[in-house]
Design a protein around this motif. Sequence first.
Motif, PDB file in Angstrom:
ATOM      1  N   ARG A 195       0.827  -1.211   0.000  1.00 49.53           N
ATOM      2  CA  ARG A 195       0.000   0.000   0.000  1.00 49.53           C
ATOM      3  C   ARG A 195       0.860   1.260   0.000  1.00 49.53           C
ATOM      4  O   ARG A 195       0.427   2.314  -0.453  1.00 49.53           O
ATOM      5  CB  ARG A 195      -0.938   0.002   1.225  1.00 49.53           C
ATOM      6  N   GLN A 196       2.082   1.148   0.501  1.00 49.20           N
ATOM      7  CA  GLN A 196       2.994   2.288   0.524  1.00 49.20           C
ATOM      8  C   GLN A 196       3.824   2.404  -0.754  1.00 49.20           C
ATOM      9  O   GLN A 196       4.679   3.281  -0.855  1.00 49.20           O
ATOM     10  CB  GLN A 196       3.934   2.172   1.729  1.00 49.20           C
ATOM     11  N   GLY A 197       3.585   1.552  -1.734  1.00 49.80           N
ATOM     12  CA  GLY A 197       4.267   1.650  -3.014  1.00 49.80           C
ATOM     13  C   GLY A 197       5.489   0.771  -3.172  1.00 49.80           C
ATOM     14  O   GLY A 197       6.172   0.850  -4.203  1.00 49.80           O
ATOM     15  N   PHE A 198       5.794  -0.088  -2.208  1.00 47.96           N
ATOM     16  CA  PHE A 198       6.967  -0.956  -2.316  1.00 47.96           C
ATOM     17  C   PHE A 198       6.700  -2.083  -3.312  1.00 47.96           C
ATOM     18  O   PHE A 198       5.564  -2.553  -3.468  1.00 47.96           O
ATOM     19  CB  PHE A 198       7.337  -1.540  -0.954  1.00 47.96           C
ATOM     20  N   ASN A 199       7.761  -2.539  -3.967  1.00 43.78           N
ATOM     21  CA  ASN A 199       7.651  -3.665  -4.893  1.00 43.78           C
ATOM     22  C   ASN A 199       8.717  -4.722  -4.670  1.00 43.78           C
ATOM     23  O   ASN A 199       8.890  -5.627  -5.505  1.00 43.78           O
ATOM     24  CB  ASN A 199       7.693  -3.177  -6.346  1.00 43.78           C
ATOM     25  N   HIS A 476      15.279   0.589   1.000  1.00 47.57           N
ATOM     26  CA  HIS A 476      15.102   1.252   2.286  1.00 47.57           C
ATOM     27  C   HIS A 476      15.472   0.286   3.410  1.00 47.57           C
ATOM     28  O   HIS A 476      15.411  -0.930   3.259  1.00 47.57           O
ATOM     29  CB  HIS A 476      13.626   1.662   2.383  1.00 47.57           C
ATOM     30  N   GLY A 477      15.870   0.842   4.553  1.00 47.57           N
ATOM     31  CA  GLY A 477      16.163  -0.003   5.704  1.00 47.57           C
ATOM     32  C   GLY A 477      15.893   0.713   7.007  1.00 47.57           C
ATOM     33  O   GLY A 477      15.884   1.950   7.063  1.00 47.57           O
ATOM     34  N   THR A 478      15.633  -0.076   8.047  1.00 43.42           N
ATOM     35  CA  THR A 478      15.412   0.460   9.386  1.00 43.42           C
ATOM     36  C   THR A 478      16.215  -0.352  10.397  1.00 43.42           C
ATOM     37  O   THR A 478      16.851  -1.348  10.059  1.00 43.42           O
ATOM     38  CB  THR A 478      13.925   0.393   9.783  1.00 43.42           C
ATOM     39  N   SER A 479      16.113   0.057  11.651  1.00 47.33           N
ATOM     40  CA  SER A 479      16.794  -0.656  12.733  1.00 47.33           C
ATOM     41  C   SER A 479      16.217  -2.042  12.970  1.00 47.33           C
ATOM     42  O   SER A 479      16.775  -2.805  13.763  1.00 47.33           O
ATOM     43  CB  SER A 479      16.685   0.156  14.023  1.00 47.33           C
ATOM     44  N   GLN A 503       8.431   7.097   9.264  1.00 42.48           N
ATOM     45  CA  GLN A 503       7.995   7.917   8.138  1.00 42.48           C
ATOM     46  C   GLN A 503       8.902   7.792   6.915  1.00 42.48           C
ATOM     47  O   GLN A 503       8.480   8.088   5.795  1.00 42.48           O
ATOM     48  CB  GLN A 503       7.927   9.384   8.572  1.00 42.48           C
ATOM     49  N   SER A 504      10.120   7.345   7.098  1.00 39.28           N
ATOM     50  CA  SER A 504      11.038   7.250   5.961  1.00 39.28           C
ATOM     51  C   SER A 504      10.501   6.349   4.867  1.00 39.28           C
ATOM     52  O   SER A 504      10.781   6.565   3.676  1.00 39.28           O
ATOM     53  CB  SER A 504      12.407   6.735   6.429  1.00 39.28           C
ATOM     54  N   ALA A 505       9.710   5.328   5.235  1.00 42.10           N
ATOM     55  CA  ALA A 505       9.158   4.419   4.223  1.00 42.10           C
ATOM     56  C   ALA A 505       8.220   5.147   3.271  1.00 42.10           C
ATOM     57  O   ALA A 505       8.173   4.842   2.074  1.00 42.10           O
ATOM     58  CB  ALA A 505       8.433   3.265   4.901  1.00 42.10           C
ATOM     59  N   LEU A 506       7.471   6.124   3.780  1.00 36.53           N
ATOM     60  CA  LEU A 506       6.537   6.862   2.929  1.00 36.53           C
ATOM     61  C   LEU A 506       7.274   7.667   1.867  1.00 36.53           C
ATOM     62  O   LEU A 506       6.753   7.906   0.781  1.00 36.53           O
ATOM     63  CB  LEU A 506       5.669   7.779   3.782  1.00 36.53           C
ATOM     64  N   HIS A 507       8.489   8.090   2.181  1.00 35.06           N
ATOM     65  CA  HIS A 507       9.257   8.901   1.237  1.00 35.06           C
ATOM     66  C   HIS A 507       9.770   8.070   0.065  1.00 35.06           C
ATOM     67  O   HIS A 507      10.131   8.625  -0.973  1.00 35.06           O
ATOM     68  CB  HIS A 507      10.420   9.571   1.961  1.00 35.06           C
ATOM     69  N   MET A 508       9.806   6.747   0.222  1.00 36.08           N
ATOM     70  CA  MET A 508      10.226   5.885  -0.884  1.00 36.08           C
ATOM     71  C   MET A 508       9.245   5.968  -2.048  1.00 36.08           C
ATOM     72  O   MET A 508       9.640   5.960  -3.212  1.00 36.08           O
ATOM     73  CB  MET A 508      10.368   4.446  -0.403  1.00 36.08           C
ATOM     74  N   ARG A 509       7.949   6.013  -1.749  1.00 35.69           N
ATOM     75  CA  ARG A 509       6.956   6.151  -2.806  1.00 35.69           C
ATOM     76  C   ARG A 509       7.192   7.447  -3.600  1.00 35.69           C
ATOM     77  O   ARG A 509       7.097   7.476  -4.832  1.00 35.69           O
ATOM     78  CB  ARG A 509       5.545   6.162  -2.223  1.00 35.69           C
ATOM     79  N   HIS A 510       7.507   8.529  -2.870  1.00 32.26           N
ATOM     80  CA  HIS A 510       7.738   9.810  -3.537  1.00 32.26           C
ATOM     81  C   HIS A 510       8.971   9.750  -4.434  1.00 32.26           C
ATOM     82  O   HIS A 510       8.996  10.367  -5.511  1.00 32.26           O
ATOM     83  CB  HIS A 510       7.886  10.926  -2.506  1.00 32.26           C
ATOM     84  N   ASN A 588       8.687  18.352  -3.816  1.00 39.14           N
ATOM     85  CA  ASN A 588       8.857  18.214  -2.372  1.00 39.14           C
ATOM     86  C   ASN A 588       9.028  16.734  -2.027  1.00 39.14           C
ATOM     87  O   ASN A 588       8.068  15.965  -2.093  1.00 39.14           O
ATOM     88  CB  ASN A 588       7.644  18.789  -1.644  1.00 39.14           C
ATOM     89  N   PRO A 589      10.225  16.286  -1.661  1.00 39.45           N
ATOM     90  CA  PRO A 589      10.452  14.862  -1.394  1.00 39.45           C
ATOM     91  C   PRO A 589       9.833  14.373  -0.082  1.00 39.45           C
ATOM     92  O   PRO A 589       9.830  13.175   0.182  1.00 39.45           O
ATOM     93  CB  PRO A 589      11.979  14.739  -1.361  1.00 39.45           C
ATOM     94  N   ARG A 590       9.306  15.299   0.722  1.00 35.19           N
ATOM     95  CA  ARG A 590       8.674  14.897   1.985  1.00 35.19           C
ATOM     96  C   ARG A 590       7.206  14.514   1.807  1.00 35.19           C
ATOM     97  O   ARG A 590       6.693  13.669   2.520  1.00 35.19           O
ATOM     98  CB  ARG A 590       8.794  16.033   3.011  1.00 35.19           C
ATOM     99  N   ASN A 591       6.540  15.148   0.838  1.00 35.82           N
ATOM    100  CA  ASN A 591       5.122  14.836   0.641  1.00 35.82           C
ATOM    101  C   ASN A 591       4.784  14.429  -0.795  1.00 35.82           C
ATOM    102  O   ASN A 591       3.627  14.129  -1.097  1.00 35.82           O
ATOM    103  CB  ASN A 591       4.243  16.015   1.059  1.00 35.82           C
ATOM    104  N   GLY A 592       5.761  14.439  -1.682  1.00 32.37           N
ATOM    105  CA  GLY A 592       5.538  13.992  -3.053  1.00 32.37           C
ATOM    106  C   GLY A 592       4.779  14.963  -3.932  1.00 32.37           C
ATOM    107  O   GLY A 592       4.276  14.574  -4.991  1.00 32.37           O
ATOM    108  N   LYS A 593       4.716  16.231  -3.553  1.00 35.84           N
ATOM    109  CA  LYS A 593       3.953  17.212  -4.327  1.00 35.84           C
ATOM    110  C   LYS A 593       4.871  18.077  -5.195  1.00 35.84           C
ATOM    111  O   LYS A 593       5.965  18.441  -4.787  1.00 35.84           O
ATOM    112  CB  LYS A 593       3.134  18.101  -3.389  1.00 35.84           C
ATOM    113  N   TRP A 594       4.362  18.388  -6.396  1.00 37.82           N
ATOM    114  CA  TRP A 594       5.080  19.245  -7.321  1.00 37.82           C
ATOM    115  C   TRP A 594       4.633  20.695  -7.148  1.00 37.82           C
ATOM    116  O   TRP A 594       3.439  20.964  -6.955  1.00 37.82           O
ATOM    117  CB  TRP A 594       4.812  18.823  -8.763  1.00 37.82           C
ATOM    118  N   GLU A 595       5.585  21.599  -7.236  1.00 42.21           N
ATOM    119  CA  GLU A 595       5.264  23.021  -7.295  1.00 42.21           C
ATOM    120  C   GLU A 595       4.875  23.384  -8.729  1.00 42.21           C
ATOM    121  O   GLU A 595       4.982  22.581  -9.657  1.00 42.21           O
ATOM    122  CB  GLU A 595       6.485  23.849  -6.862  1.00 42.21           C
TER     123      GLU A 595
END
Length: 630
Positions: A195-199, A476-479, A503-510, A588-595
């Motif tokens: 659901r978070q965009g991982f493959n 991506h990786g975590t502890s 939250q770092s996982a969500l930024h992978m989709r972006h 914006n790499p934090r929310n995936g939005k384009w200006e």
Amino acid sequence: MEAKVKNRLFFSIYLLFFVGLALKAFYSEASPDVRVWEMQEIVLKVEKHYDNCYKEVECWVDLEGPDFSKRVYGFWDGYNVFIVRLVATKPGKWTWKSGSNQKSDNGLNNHTGEFNAASWSEEEKKKNPNRHGFIRPTDNGHALQYADGTPFFMIGDTWLAGTTWRLPLRGVTSTENYVPGPGIGFEDAVAYRRRQGFNSVSMIACFPNWESDYNPSTYADKNDIYLRNAWEKFDYFTKEGELTAKNMRDEYGNKPFQMSSEHEGVADFDRINPEYFKSLDKKMQHLSDEGFVPLLETVRRDNCPAWKAYFDFNESYARYVQYLVSRYGAYNIIFSGIHLDWIPKEYSLTALEFNRALAYHFRKYGALPFGQPHTTLINNSTYTQFGHGEDCPWLTMHSVGNKPRDHRISDSIQILFNLEPPYPAINFEPYYTGWDHEINMPGGERPLANSSRDNYFARAQMYGSVLSGGLSGHVHGTSAYDITTTGEPDGMRHHFWDALKFQSALHMRHLGSFVLSEGDKYQELEPCHENIHPRKAPNSPEEGLDGWAYMMSTPEKDFVLLYFENEAVSPMLSGFKENTLYKFQWFNPRNGKWESIVLIKSDEKGKLELPAFPDGKDPSVTDWAAKIIE
């Protein structure tokens, strides 16, 4: 009397005819109407007795089909059963004939079959991207794509112990609104990440010498041969007060190998246990059904000093590598010949020793029959450790990772990008959110887990790695890579379900949205950091992750991707067409939005002045990405 004899003869011929039909059906497990890229099984049963089927018997089928003619090896599945797994790579008629190294065993040799393969519809491919075919390098060698040319950009996560009981396959469907917590199952974790965009997820197939026992997590035997350098099982102590190792059996208590009767605490690497791998089969099939392309690794390096000390390492290790290739090579995977995260003298063999063993396997068995990439997870760089091309003929995809986890790794990726012939490259072990370890401290800094600074470091490695030439994607990786799980206290590393929510996982989709914003055009990009002036803010250290900028462009400069770290300065860009209008857009790499798109024009020397950072600061007070198209 003569009539009775004739009747009996007729009955015998009749019976033999139908027994022959039954045997043909038995040996032709594949349906006559199968789909391309869908795993099929051919089951063979030995007729003779063998003391050790795993070591003594090799079997295969010679597979023929449209534009395909290769030998596909089978694997021992316990008792007298061997299985050959295969796929049809194109629609049409396929035929096979079995053979083995045991020429007098009629159960293995000279069985034949055929089947017709059909394509998937476009609608069916949308439901599962693996139906596009197994991944392989793009024509220019720098990125990955499915067999039909559809782009594959890896959005991966690190579940190194996901093959074991620590993340159990429960045989249930996860709920759509599942939130990770104690009791998490394999299906839950896959659905959550999907659901978070991982493959993709990265997993080590097994951990043969690891057990929660009376020995510490790292120990040597009486011959001073180190048996393991394992992850600790927190709050489980030996009598000397040291932590023991994490236990790594499957959900049913199976180990991957029998234990040696001669060397205490050492797996008998010449006697495999198929029951363990039957558990892994179900997880691999689930990942395939969910459209994932996992990185499957053979074993962690710390099991191998004992392997080499007590066994014929090249032969035994090649046999195990081929067992995994045979068992899982009919899935869409990236294969890793060794998890070589660190190369200490005591707890690992050298890169040269692993290279020799993997080259031995390659000479004996060849490459993966269906073309998937063969790489390794590595300490620093596969090129540094193994070389390139003929230096390591088994290697078809390069990687970097683990050390260092800062700006210096970007230079290693750019070196990989410039090799000839080109191979796809990726960072398999970048900065891990939440992990308190000395190698995971850019510039000596250790932020709080899941803080904005912690997630920023992960993000900086995502974009910096990809825009230095790692066009295969990012992992991506975590502890929680070791999966401390239900029934265990946490310790130096987080519980798996807690780290999944970082939250770092969500930024992978972006990251994926950014790179794929112009479809497959990203595959043409080349690093051109020399066109950023200045590339680095004053006093921004190599050992950190602040102040640098990254740029990749097509040779024509008609498509450019940029990334600016926190504290980067606004630069001038060079190398563009003179007096030309370009479309510029901040991301914006934090929310995936384009200006909004802004038009900018190059000067008479092909230089571009960029709009101000969206935060209005120079240097920037956070990170930004951008796109330029003509």
